[in-house]
Design an enzyme around this catalytic site. Structure first.
Site, PDB file in Angstrom:
ATOM      1  N   ASP A   1       0.873  -1.172   0.000  1.00 10.12           N
ATOM      2  CA  ASP A   1       0.000   0.000   0.000  1.00 10.12           C
ATOM      3  C   ASP A   1       0.907   1.219   0.000  1.00 10.12           C
ATOM      4  O   ASP A   1       1.827   1.319   0.823  1.00 10.12           O
ATOM      5  CB  ASP A   1      -0.964   0.025   1.183  1.00 10.12           C
ATOM      6  CG  ASP A   1      -2.145   0.937   0.851  1.00 10.12           C
ATOM      7  OD1 ASP A   1      -2.915   0.597  -0.063  1.00 10.12           O
ATOM      8  OD2 ASP A   1      -2.262   2.018   1.464  1.00 10.12           O
TER       9      ASP A   1
ATOM     10  N   PHE B   1       4.488   5.175 -13.387  1.00  8.07           N
ATOM     11  CA  PHE B   1       3.026   5.194 -13.315  1.00  8.07           C
ATOM     12  C   PHE B   1       2.609   6.234 -12.272  1.00  8.07           C
ATOM     13  O   PHE B   1       3.455   6.897 -11.659  1.00  8.07           O
ATOM     14  CB  PHE B   1       2.475   3.802 -12.960  1.00  8.07           C
ATOM     15  CG  PHE B   1       2.805   3.352 -11.559  1.00  8.07           C
ATOM     16  CD1 PHE B   1       4.056   2.815 -11.275  1.00  8.07           C
ATOM     17  CD2 PHE B   1       1.890   3.484 -10.520  1.00  8.07           C
ATOM     18  CE1 PHE B   1       4.371   2.416  -9.982  1.00  8.07           C
ATOM     19  CE2 PHE B   1       2.195   3.078  -9.227  1.00  8.07           C
ATOM     20  CZ  PHE B   1       3.441   2.546  -8.960  1.00  8.07           C
ATOM     21  N   GLY B   2       1.299   6.353 -12.079  1.00 11.50           N
ATOM     22  CA  GLY B   2       0.780   7.221 -11.022  1.00 11.50           C
ATOM     23  C   GLY B   2       1.287   8.655 -11.139  1.00 11.50           C
ATOM     24  O   GLY B   2       1.232   9.275 -12.209  1.00 11.50           O
TER      25      GLY B   2
ATOM     26  N   ASP C   1       4.324   9.725 -10.976  1.00  6.99           N
ATOM     27  CA  ASP C   1       5.746   9.825 -11.369  1.00  6.99           C
ATOM     28  C   ASP C   1       6.054  11.047 -12.246  1.00  6.99           C
ATOM     29  O   ASP C   1       7.090  11.690 -12.053  1.00  6.99           O
ATOM     30  CB  ASP C   1       6.202   8.545 -12.087  1.00  6.99           C
ATOM     31  CG  ASP C   1       6.517   7.420 -11.107  1.00  6.99           C
ATOM     32  OD1 ASP C   1       6.646   7.693  -9.897  1.00  6.99           O
ATOM     33  OD2 ASP C   1       6.636   6.265 -11.560  1.00  6.99           O
TER      34      ASP C   1
END
Ligand code: IMP
Length: 199
Positions: A68, A151-152, A154
């Site tokens: 997480d 991803f996300g 970045d």
């Protein structure tokens, strides 16, 4: 040891698999499988990682690892934090989350941020000794995304020491210095100590 990774996030899966190359662990992903980890109903990274890990270990009966993680911005009182994946709503894309965050950050001069990752490992669903490990990666938030790997968040996570965003780093480099890389190193060293103590 074959590990089930309790996630369908392809970016995380790629990084975990790469970071565990050359160790005794091989990663089997949930991508393409019908298995779903339980919803993240906790109020901390640790709680959510434990929920995901235990639920998938219960379904598969296999050694399981969960991650997480999220982006923490002190100037936004820690947001998006544990809500990073769904910051602009449930089912949000990375682009939508980035847009919401950059809009909020526009008038803010304190650009500091960090990624946090909590890893939980359980040999079985009733493992009395789950391993908890964590890692933190400091950077700054840009207003304009740059780079296309990762991803996300970045593309807006800037690393002053490298003069690049996380999305401009090669995968090998990100997987050796990121919050996830540090959490995995932490996990491996705790795992080895557990093994020594149990033998
Ligand atoms: P989780 O699936 O609830 O752990 O949410 C993780 C979310 O945090 C991702 O969907 C990303 O938005 C963000 N995140 C976590 N790690 C990274 C990373 O390494 N790079 C960029 N964003 C990340």
């Amino acid at each position: 040891m074959k590990l089930i990774f309790a996630s369908k996030n392809s970016g995380k899966t790629r990084e975990l698999s790469r970071a565990l190359e050359g160790t005794e662990f091989s990663v089997e992903s949930l991508i393409g499988q019908k298995i779903e980890a339980a919803p993240e109903t906790g109020s901390s990274f640790l709680e959510n990682a434990l929920i995901k890990c235990k639920s998938v270990a219960e379904i598969t009966g296999m050694p399981t690892v969960a991650d997480d993680s999220g982006l923490v911005v002190p100037a936004l009182n820690g947001r998006p934090g544990i809500y990073s994946a769904r910051y602009s709503g449930s089912g949000a894309t990375d682009e939508e989350n980035i847009q919401k965050l950059t809009r909020e950050m526009m008038p803010i001069s304190d650009r500091r941020a960090y990624f946090f990752c909590c890893i939980v490992f359980m040999v079985s669903p009733d493992d009395p000794f789950p391993i908890f490990a964590q890692g933190l990666w400091k950077g700054e938030i840009l207003n304009t995304p740059a780079g296309s790997s990762g991803f996300g968040y970045d593309p807006i996570f800037y690393l002053p020491d490298y003069g690049k965003t996380a999305a401009e780093l090669p995968l090998e480099l990100k997987t050796s210095i990121s919050h996830r890389a540090l959490a995995i190193k932490d996990f491996l060293s705790i795992y080895l100590k557990h093994e020594e103590n149990l033998c």
